[in-house]
Design a protein around this motif. Sequence first.
Motif, mmCIF file in Angstrom:
data_model
loop_
_atom_site.group_PDB
_atom_site.id
_atom_site.type_symbol
_atom_site.label_atom_id
_atom_site.label_comp_id
_atom_site.label_asym_id
_atom_site.label_seq_id
_atom_site.Cartn_x
_atom_site.Cartn_y
_atom_site.Cartn_z
ATOM 1 N N ALA A 179 0.823 -1.217 0.000
ATOM 2 C CA ALA A 179 0.000 0.000 0.000
ATOM 3 C C ALA A 179 0.854 1.263 0.000
ATOM 4 N N ALA A 180 2.095 1.167 0.451
ATOM 5 C CA ALA A 180 2.964 2.344 0.548
ATOM 6 C C ALA A 180 3.330 2.920 -0.812
ATOM 7 N N GLU A 181 3.355 2.086 -1.854
ATOM 8 C CA GLU A 181 3.746 2.569 -3.184
ATOM 9 C C GLU A 181 2.548 2.832 -4.098
ATOM 10 N N MET A 182 1.348 2.837 -3.559
ATOM 11 C CA MET A 182 0.147 2.949 -4.394
ATOM 12 C C MET A 182 -0.360 4.393 -4.464
ATOM 13 N N SER A 183 -0.975 4.717 -5.604
ATOM 14 C CA SER A 183 -1.636 6.011 -5.751
ATOM 15 C C SER A 183 -3.040 5.911 -5.150
ATOM 16 N N PHE A 184 -3.732 7.052 -5.095
ATOM 17 C CA PHE A 184 -5.084 7.048 -4.534
ATOM 18 C C PHE A 184 -6.004 6.107 -5.299
ATOM 19 N N TYR A 185 -5.924 6.124 -6.620
ATOM 20 C CA TYR A 185 -6.837 5.305 -7.422
ATOM 21 C C TYR A 185 -6.553 3.823 -7.249
ATOM 22 N N GLU A 186 -5.290 3.465 -7.056
ATOM 23 C CA GLU A 186 -4.943 2.071 -6.808
ATOM 24 C C GLU A 186 -5.439 1.635 -5.424
ATOM 25 N N VAL A 187 -5.318 2.519 -4.442
ATOM 26 C CA VAL A 187 -5.820 2.222 -3.096
ATOM 27 C C VAL A 187 -7.331 2.024 -3.143
ATOM 28 N N LYS A 188 -8.012 2.917 -3.857
ATOM 29 C CA LYS A 188 -9.471 2.825 -3.959
ATOM 30 C C LYS A 188 -9.885 1.514 -4.625
ATOM 31 N N LYS A 189 -9.234 1.167 -5.712
ATOM 32 C CA LYS A 189 -9.550 -0.070 -6.432
ATOM 33 C C LYS A 189 -9.317 -1.292 -5.535
ATOM 34 N N SER A 190 -8.222 -1.283 -4.794
ATOM 35 C CA SER A 190 -7.895 -2.394 -3.913
ATOM 36 C C SER A 190 -8.900 -2.517 -2.765
ATOM 37 N N LEU A 191 -9.302 -1.387 -2.181
ATOM 38 C CA LEU A 191 -10.282 -1.421 -1.095
ATOM 39 C C LEU A 191 -11.656 -1.874 -1.591
ATOM 40 N N ILE A 192 -12.037 -1.446 -2.786
ATOM 41 C CA ILE A 192 -13.305 -1.917 -3.368
ATOM 42 C C ILE A 192 -13.240 -3.424 -3.572
ATOM 43 N N HIS A 193 -12.087 -3.918 -4.005
ATOM 44 C CA HIS A 193 -11.901 -5.354 -4.199
ATOM 45 C C HIS A 193 -12.099 -6.121 -2.881
ATOM 46 N N VAL A 194 -11.489 -5.629 -1.799
ATOM 47 C CA VAL A 194 -11.646 -6.288 -0.492
ATOM 48 C C VAL A 194 -13.095 -6.206 -0.023
ATOM 49 N N CYS A 195 -13.748 -5.066 -0.246
ATOM 50 C CA CYS A 195 -15.149 -4.916 0.154
ATOM 51 C C CYS A 195 -16.043 -5.889 -0.599
ATOM 52 N N LYS A 196 -15.732 -6.143 -1.869
ATOM 53 C CA LYS A 196 -16.496 -7.122 -2.634
ATOM 54 C C LYS A 196 -16.278 -8.531 -2.099
ATOM 55 N N ILE A 197 -15.040 -8.826 -1.719
ATOM 56 C CA ILE A 197 -14.752 -10.131 -1.118
ATOM 57 C C ILE A 197 -15.555 -10.298 0.176
ATOM 58 N N ALA A 198 -15.611 -9.225 0.972
ATOM 59 C CA ALA A 198 -16.320 -9.259 2.253
ATOM 60 C C ALA A 198 -17.836 -9.154 2.088
ATOM 61 N N LYS A 199 -18.283 -8.833 0.876
ATOM 62 C CA LYS A 199 -19.714 -8.655 0.577
ATOM 63 C C LYS A 199 -20.354 -7.597 1.475
ATOM 64 N N ILE A 200 -19.667 -6.451 1.616
ATOM 65 C CA ILE A 200 -20.194 -5.375 2.440
ATOM 66 C C ILE A 200 -20.699 -4.204 1.615
ATOM 67 N N LEU A 201 -20.535 -4.253 0.297
ATOM 68 C CA LEU A 201 -21.081 -3.212 -0.569
ATOM 69 C C LEU A 201 -22.530 -3.528 -0.900
ATOM 70 N N LYS A 202 -23.395 -2.527 -0.806
ATOM 71 C CA LYS A 202 -24.814 -2.750 -1.078
ATOM 72 C C LYS A 202 -25.074 -3.016 -2.545
ATOM 73 N N ASN A 203 -24.433 -2.224 -3.440
ATOM 74 C CA ASN A 203 -24.545 -2.495 -4.862
ATOM 75 C C ASN A 203 -23.167 -2.354 -5.488
ATOM 76 N N ASP A 204 -22.859 -3.199 -6.434
ATOM 77 C CA ASP A 204 -21.523 -3.252 -7.012
ATOM 78 C C ASP A 204 -21.415 -2.460 -8.306
ATOM 79 N N LYS A 205 -21.928 -1.233 -8.318
ATOM 80 C CA LYS A 205 -21.888 -0.433 -9.539
ATOM 81 C C LYS A 205 -20.609 0.368 -9.662
ATOM 82 N N LYS A 206 -19.885 0.612 -8.561
ATOM 83 C CA LYS A 206 -18.643 1.400 -8.612
ATOM 84 C C LYS A 206 -17.462 0.523 -8.864
#
Length: 116
Positions: free
Chosen positions: A89-116
Motif C-alpha cells: 500500500a505504501a507505493e500505491m496512488s489514490f486510485y490504486e488504493v481505492k480499487k484495492s479497497l473496493i476489491h476487499v469490500c467485494k470479497i467481504a460482501k459489504i457493498l450494497k450495490n456493485d456499480k462502482k
Amino acid sequence: MKKAYRIKKDKDFQAVFKKGKSYANRQFVVYVLKKENQHHFRIGLSVSKKLGNAVKRNEIKRYIRQTFLELEKNLSCENDYVIIARKPAAEMSFYEVKKSLIHVCKIAKILKNDKK
C-alpha cells in the motif's frame, strides 16, 4: 471524517479483532463487526511504522478515509470496520488504493450495490 465515524479506543479495536471477521488481499486486511442499532458505520485505521515515515503513513490513511467517504452510500451502516494497510500500500496512488479497497469490500460482501 467526522469523529462519530471513527474508532479510536483500544477497547473498540480489540472487540472488532476478536469478534469480527477478516477479509484480505495483498494490500489490505479489513475486519468487519456487525453492530445492531448503529446509525452509521465506524472506521478504524492501522498503518505500521514499517510502511514509511509519518508523512507516508498519513497519506495512506487519507487515501483510505477518502475511499470510505466515497463508498459511504454503498456501505452497510451497522458495521464497524478496521483496515490494516500492508507493505504494498505504501507505493500505491489514490486510485490504486481505492480499487484495492473496493476489491476487499467485494470479497467481504459489504457493498450494497456493485456499480462502482
